[in-house]
Scaffold this motif. Structure first.
Motif, PDB file in Angstrom:
ATOM      1  N   LEU A 417     -39.385 -31.205  30.332  1.00 24.05           N
ATOM      2  CA  LEU A 417     -39.098 -31.178  31.762  1.00 24.05           C
ATOM      3  C   LEU A 417     -38.053 -30.113  32.106  1.00 24.05           C
ATOM      4  CD1 LEU A 417     -39.017 -35.021  32.516  1.00 24.05           C
ATOM      5  CD2 LEU A 417     -40.776 -33.376  33.204  1.00 24.05           C
ATOM      6  N   LEU A 418     -37.097 -29.902  31.183  1.00 22.54           N
ATOM      7  CA  LEU A 418     -36.085 -28.874  31.418  1.00 22.54           C
ATOM      8  C   LEU A 418     -36.705 -27.475  31.471  1.00 22.54           C
ATOM      9  CD1 LEU A 418     -33.198 -30.137  29.102  1.00 22.54           C
ATOM     10  CD2 LEU A 418     -33.205 -30.084  31.599  1.00 22.54           C
ATOM     11  N   GLY A 419     -37.839 -27.302  30.786  1.00 17.67           N
ATOM     12  CA  GLY A 419     -38.503 -26.004  30.815  1.00 17.67           C
ATOM     13  C   GLY A 419     -38.958 -25.605  32.204  1.00 17.67           C
ATOM     14  N   ALA A 420     -39.073 -26.575  33.097  1.00 16.02           N
ATOM     15  CA  ALA A 420     -39.479 -26.260  34.462  1.00 16.02           C
ATOM     16  C   ALA A 420     -38.470 -25.341  35.150  1.00 16.02           C
ATOM     17  CB  ALA A 420     -39.654 -27.546  35.263  1.00 16.02           C
ATOM     18  N   ALA A 421     -37.209 -25.368  34.703  1.00 19.06           N
ATOM     19  CA  ALA A 421     -36.193 -24.498  35.305  1.00 19.06           C
ATOM     20  C   ALA A 421     -36.550 -23.032  35.103  1.00 19.06           C
ATOM     21  CB  ALA A 421     -34.824 -24.805  34.713  1.00 19.06           C
ATOM     22  N   MET A 422     -37.219 -22.703  33.984  1.00 16.34           N
ATOM     23  CA  MET A 422     -37.639 -21.326  33.759  1.00 16.34           C
ATOM     24  C   MET A 422     -38.687 -20.910  34.784  1.00 16.34           C
ATOM     25  SD  MET A 422     -37.796 -21.295  29.589  1.00 16.34           S
ATOM     26  CE  MET A 422     -38.312 -19.591  29.535  1.00 16.34           C
ATOM     27  N   LEU A 423     -39.475 -21.869  35.250  1.00 16.04           N
ATOM     28  CA  LEU A 423     -40.460 -21.565  36.280  1.00 16.04           C
ATOM     29  C   LEU A 423     -39.776 -21.268  37.613  1.00 16.04           C
ATOM     30  CD1 LEU A 423     -43.151 -24.267  35.408  1.00 16.04           C
ATOM     31  CD2 LEU A 423     -42.942 -21.914  34.559  1.00 16.04           C
ATOM     32  N   VAL A 424     -38.623 -21.907  37.838  1.00 16.96           N
ATOM     33  CA  VAL A 424     -37.837 -21.597  39.044  1.00 16.96           C
ATOM     34  C   VAL A 424     -37.352 -20.148  38.984  1.00 16.96           C
ATOM     35  CG1 VAL A 424     -35.777 -22.169  40.367  1.00 16.96           C
ATOM     36  CG2 VAL A 424     -37.135 -24.000  39.331  1.00 16.96           C
ATOM     37  N   THR A 425     -36.894 -19.727  37.804  1.00 16.27           N
ATOM     38  CA  THR A 425     -36.479 -18.331  37.620  1.00 16.27           C
ATOM     39  C   THR A 425     -37.618 -17.387  37.933  1.00 16.27           C
ATOM     40  OG1 THR A 425     -34.925 -18.976  35.877  1.00 16.27           O
ATOM     41  CG2 THR A 425     -35.555 -16.664  35.960  1.00 16.27           C
ATOM     42  N   ALA A 426     -38.823 -17.755  37.536  1.00 17.89           N
ATOM     43  CA  ALA A 426     -39.984 -16.907  37.802  1.00 17.89           C
ATOM     44  C   ALA A 426     -40.193 -16.701  39.299  1.00 17.89           C
ATOM     45  CB  ALA A 426     -41.234 -17.540  37.178  1.00 17.89           C
ATOM     46  N   VAL A 427     -39.862 -17.713  40.094  1.00 12.78           N
ATOM     47  CA  VAL A 427     -40.055 -17.624  41.543  1.00 12.78           C
ATOM     48  C   VAL A 427     -38.985 -16.762  42.208  1.00 12.78           C
ATOM     49  CG1 VAL A 427     -40.104 -18.964  43.684  1.00 12.78           C
ATOM     50  CG2 VAL A 427     -41.252 -19.835  41.635  1.00 12.78           C
ATOM     51  N   VAL A 428     -37.727 -16.911  41.774  1.00 10.78           N
ATOM     52  CA  VAL A 428     -36.624 -16.245  42.482  1.00 10.78           C
ATOM     53  C   VAL A 428     -36.299 -14.859  41.948  1.00 10.78           C
ATOM     54  CG1 VAL A 428     -35.604 -18.480  43.070  1.00 10.78           C
ATOM     55  CG2 VAL A 428     -34.819 -17.269  41.025  1.00 10.78           C
ATOM     56  N   ALA A 429     -36.680 -14.545  40.714  1.00 12.24           N
ATOM     57  CA  ALA A 429     -36.297 -13.258  40.111  1.00 12.24           C
ATOM     58  C   ALA A 429     -36.735 -12.046  40.933  1.00 12.24           C
ATOM     59  CB  ALA A 429     -36.841 -13.168  38.685  1.00 12.24           C
ATOM     60  N   PRO A 430     -37.946 -12.005  41.501  1.00 18.68           N
ATOM     61  CA  PRO A 430     -38.332 -10.819  42.266  1.00 18.68           C
ATOM     62  C   PRO A 430     -37.391 -10.496  43.422  1.00 18.68           C
ATOM     63  CG  PRO A 430     -40.268 -12.135  41.760  1.00 18.68           C
ATOM     64  CD  PRO A 430     -39.072 -12.955  41.355  1.00 18.68           C
ATOM     65  N   ALA A 431     -36.795 -11.515  44.033  1.00 17.35           N
ATOM     66  CA  ALA A 431     -35.892 -11.281  45.168  1.00 17.35           C
ATOM     67  C   ALA A 431     -34.435 -11.161  44.747  1.00 17.35           C
ATOM     68  CB  ALA A 431     -36.040 -12.418  46.188  1.00 17.35           C
ATOM     69  N   TRP A 432     -34.051 -11.795  43.650  1.00 16.46           N
ATOM     70  CA  TRP A 432     -32.637 -11.882  43.288  1.00 16.46           C
ATOM     71  C   TRP A 432     -32.174 -10.817  42.297  1.00 16.46           C
ATOM     72  CZ3 TRP A 432     -31.267 -17.797  42.498  1.00 16.46           C
ATOM     73  CH2 TRP A 432     -31.387 -18.445  43.745  1.00 16.46           C
ATOM     74  N   LEU A 433     -33.064 -10.229  41.505  1.00 19.94           N
ATOM     75  CA  LEU A 433     -32.616  -9.239  40.525  1.00 19.94           C
ATOM     76  C   LEU A 433     -32.096  -7.998  41.235  1.00 19.94           C
ATOM     77  CD1 LEU A 433     -32.442  -8.397  37.512  1.00 19.94           C
ATOM     78  CD2 LEU A 433     -34.690  -7.336  37.806  1.00 19.94           C
ATOM     79  N   PRO A 434     -30.808  -7.626  41.034  1.00 19.14           N
ATOM     80  CA  PRO A 434     -30.283  -6.411  41.678  1.00 19.14           C
ATOM     81  C   PRO A 434     -31.083  -5.185  41.254  1.00 19.14           C
ATOM     82  CG  PRO A 434     -28.487  -7.740  40.793  1.00 19.14           C
ATOM     83  CD  PRO A 434     -29.769  -8.330  40.266  1.00 19.14           C
ATOM     84  N   ARG A 435     -31.242  -4.248  42.191  1.00 18.52           N
ATOM     85  CA  ARG A 435     -32.020  -3.055  41.869  1.00 18.52           C
ATOM     86  C   ARG A 435     -31.285  -2.219  40.820  1.00 18.52           C
ATOM     87  NH1 ARG A 435     -29.947  -1.998  46.981  1.00 18.52           N
ATOM     88  NH2 ARG A 435     -28.500  -0.234  47.090  1.00 18.52           N
ATOM     89  N   ARG A 436     -32.045  -1.446  40.112  1.00 18.82           N
ATOM     90  CA  ARG A 436     -31.493  -0.617  39.048  1.00 18.82           C
ATOM     91  C   ARG A 436     -30.834   0.619  39.644  1.00 18.82           C
ATOM     92  NH1 ARG A 436     -34.442   3.244  34.989  1.00 18.82           N
ATOM     93  NH2 ARG A 436     -33.021   3.243  33.204  1.00 18.82           N
ATOM     94  N   VAL A 437     -29.678   0.996  39.086  1.00 21.08           N
ATOM     95  CA  VAL A 437     -29.000   2.228  39.481  1.00 21.08           C
ATOM     96  C   VAL A 437     -29.536   3.350  38.613  1.00 21.08           C
ATOM     97  CG1 VAL A 437     -26.789   3.422  39.617  1.00 21.08           C
ATOM     98  CG2 VAL A 437     -26.940   1.010  40.215  1.00 21.08           C
ATOM     99  N   ASP A 438     -30.158   4.350  39.212  1.00 17.70           N
ATOM    100  CA  ASP A 438     -30.704   5.463  38.452  1.00 17.70           C
ATOM    101  C   ASP A 438     -29.595   6.408  38.039  1.00 17.70           C
ATOM    102  OD1 ASP A 438     -33.374   4.674  38.655  1.00 17.70           O
ATOM    103  OD2 ASP A 438     -33.551   5.549  40.666  1.00 17.70           O
ATOM    104  N   ARG A 439     -29.466   6.582  36.700  1.00 16.20           N
ATOM    105  CA  ARG A 439     -28.465   7.487  36.159  1.00 16.20           C
ATOM    106  C   ARG A 439     -29.053   8.188  34.946  1.00 16.20           C
ATOM    107  NH1 ARG A 439     -23.991   2.936  35.577  1.00 16.20           N
ATOM    108  NH2 ARG A 439     -25.735   2.175  34.389  1.00 16.20           N
ATOM    109  N   ALA A 440     -28.596   9.357  34.714  1.00 17.93           N
ATOM    110  CA  ALA A 440     -29.017  10.063  33.514  1.00 17.93           C
ATOM    111  C   ALA A 440     -28.436   9.353  32.299  1.00 17.93           C
ATOM    112  CB  ALA A 440     -28.533  11.510  33.542  1.00 17.93           C
ATOM    113  N   ASP A 441     -29.186   9.328  31.223  1.00 14.42           N
ATOM    114  CA  ASP A 441     -28.685   8.697  29.982  1.00 14.42           C
ATOM    115  C   ASP A 441     -27.499   9.489  29.484  1.00 14.42           C
ATOM    116  OD1 ASP A 441     -30.264   7.672  26.848  1.00 14.42           O
ATOM    117  OD2 ASP A 441     -28.284   7.302  27.701  1.00 14.42           O
ATOM    118  N   GLU A 442     -26.379   8.783  29.300  1.00 12.15           N
ATOM    119  CA  GLU A 442     -25.142   9.465  28.961  1.00 12.15           C
ATOM    120  C   GLU A 442     -24.802   9.362  27.507  1.00 12.15           C
ATOM    121  OE1 GLU A 442     -22.820   7.248  31.729  1.00 12.15           O
ATOM    122  OE2 GLU A 442     -22.904   8.794  33.234  1.00 12.15           O
ATOM    123  N   ASP A 443     -25.739   8.855  26.702  1.00 10.69           N
ATOM    124  CA  ASP A 443     -25.445   8.733  25.278  1.00 10.69           C
ATOM    125  C   ASP A 443     -25.374  10.091  24.622  1.00 10.69           C
ATOM    126  OD1 ASP A 443     -25.336   6.078  25.482  1.00 10.69           O
ATOM    127  OD2 ASP A 443     -27.416   5.714  24.855  1.00 10.69           O
TER     128      ASP A 443
END
Length: 443
Positions: A417-443
């Protein structure tokens, strides 16, 4: 220019090595594989074990944000050293006083240690990289440190079985204390860099502007000519960190997403009990738990390759992980009902859980790196600690859920039943994940 680049790369590699050793030694603890069984074998039931785990989370919950603001005020390195010392103390108490009271005291001490480390380590690494104009290396280095953690857990788990066979819980405990002491020594090698902050107040942050990399990472100045007192700096960091977490949309969503992803992993505290309920012997239980750690190790190692994932991809991965986790828990529950097939079913179940666990750890590393990029204000450790605090809220909900639901259902059903929380992440991740900052690789 070439010499400067070489020097910067050398600094980054040196930081990466120290960060990996620090995080790896923190989890090279054989007790991690057996402490749930240690509690059970000393007469504690599932509800009492959940209460102990809740004491751990409540302590970290109460101190999470205050300790983050403290890490933005004083030396982060000193706080990490103190955290390591407290861990060593907690395991010592468990070993010399294996009782409900001793376990409770150890968990409280460990909770303080966790609060001091949470957010502090991430902020120290990010700011040190920013000071060298190498913040693009952060996701890769954090992936390495997470992989070091999981590798250490695998080694600790593999060591736990022979240690237990040779000397029981006492030997496992004292070896854990010794390794915690080594972790203290490694903490002494960490850098104590200047805080990577801007002079602007959080109120001036533009919610839709891209998050910049600070141009002068070491510069902290008060508005007036006189240097602020420690308490004033602390109060300012606490206010600004909480303020940015609440008011800046991309930061707020990042904080919430990480809290959900990481907090729900509190279910891993029940993996050993899950295997034991399936009829697996105590000496084999650490090996099954090790399968889940191999999953999280793999997920952490590939975080540098998946750092550009979109919110939709993260959501899809979380959905797959949730389905695998639920299926794995159910398969392990079937093992308890079919003794003749207990071991094959348990292996299948834990392999599925391990894959799901790897997905969770990968998404957490990516989300945490995006959050660090999104933070613009001074109080980096405080913002990260707000996420840690909310993670503890989720963890407490998990512990409470298990303590209540296991009165009526089997542990395997409860974990599924606790695994259902991962399904909640699946629903909210598209809206909640901060966008990526484009930067040149500095390594």
């Amino acid at each position: 220019m070439t010499a400067s680049l070489r020097g910067r790369n050398h600094d980054v590699r040196g930081l990466a090595v120290r960060a990996v050793l620090f995080r790896g030694s923190r989890d090279l603890i054989p007790l991690y594989a057996l402490y749930a069984l240690l509690f059970a074998d000393h007469g504690l039931n599932t509800a009492q074990i959940s209460l102990l785990l809740a004491m751990w989370s409540v302590t970290a919950f109460v101190l999470e944000v205050p300790s983050g603001a403290w890490a933005d005020t004083v030396s982060r390195r000193v706080l990490l050293i103190l955290s390591a010392l407290l861990m060593c103390t907690g395991f010592t108490v468990w070993t010399v006083a294996p009782s409900f009271l001793g376990f409770g005291i150890g968990f409280v001490v460990w909770g303080v240690a966790s609060a001091l480390e949470s957010g502090t380590f991430e902020a120290l690494v990010y700011d040190e990289l920013a000071a060298s104009d190498a913040s693009a290396s952060y996701p890769k280095i954090m992936g390495y440190t997470r992989a070091a953690q999981e590798s250490a857990v695998v080694v600790a788990i593999l060591a736990a079985s022979p240690l237990y066979a040779w000397g029981g819980y006492a030997l496992v405990g004292w070896v854990s204390v010794g390794i915690a002491g080594l972790h203290c020594l490694i903490a002494l090698t960490l850098p104590s860099p200047p805080k990577a902050v801007s002079a602007a107040d959080v109120e001036d942050l533009d919610d839709d502007a891209p998050a910049p990399v600070p141009s002068n990472p070491g510069d902290i100045r008060s508005a007036g000519s006189a240097a602020p007192t420690t308490f004033t700096r602390y109060r300012t960091m606490l206010r600004d960190g909480i303020g940015e977490s609440l008011r800046v949309r991309r930061v707020r969503y990042g904080v919430l997403l990480i809290a959900l992803i990481y907090g729900v992993t509190a279910y891993d505290e029940y993996f050993a009990l899950l295997a034991q309920d399936a009829g697996i012997s105590t000496t084999i239980v650490p090996l099954l738990v090790g399968v889940t750690v191999l999953g999280s190790l793999t997920g952490s190692l590939v975080a540098g390759r998946t750092e550009a994932m979109s919110g939709r991809v993260m959501g899809a991965a979380s959905a797959v992980g949730g389905a695998l986790f639920i299926g794995g828990a159910i398969a392990t529950g079937l093992a308890a009902q079919r003794p003749g097939f207990a071991y094959p079913l348990a292996v299948i179940g834990f392999v599925a859980i391990g894959i799901a666990y790897g997905i969770v750890f990968n998404t957490e590393v990516v989300a945490e790196a995006r959050l660090q990029d999104a933070i613009e204000g001074k109080a980096r450790a405080t913002v990260t600690s707000v996420s840690g605090l909310l993670s503890e809220v989720v963890a407490l909900a998990v512990f409470g859920f298990v303590a209540v639901v296991t009165r009526w259902f089997a542990l395997s059903t409860t974990v599924a039943l606790l695994g259902a929380a991962m399904l909640v992440t699946a629903v909210v991740a598209p809206a909640w994940l901060p966008r990526r900052v484009d930067r040149a690789d500095e390594d």
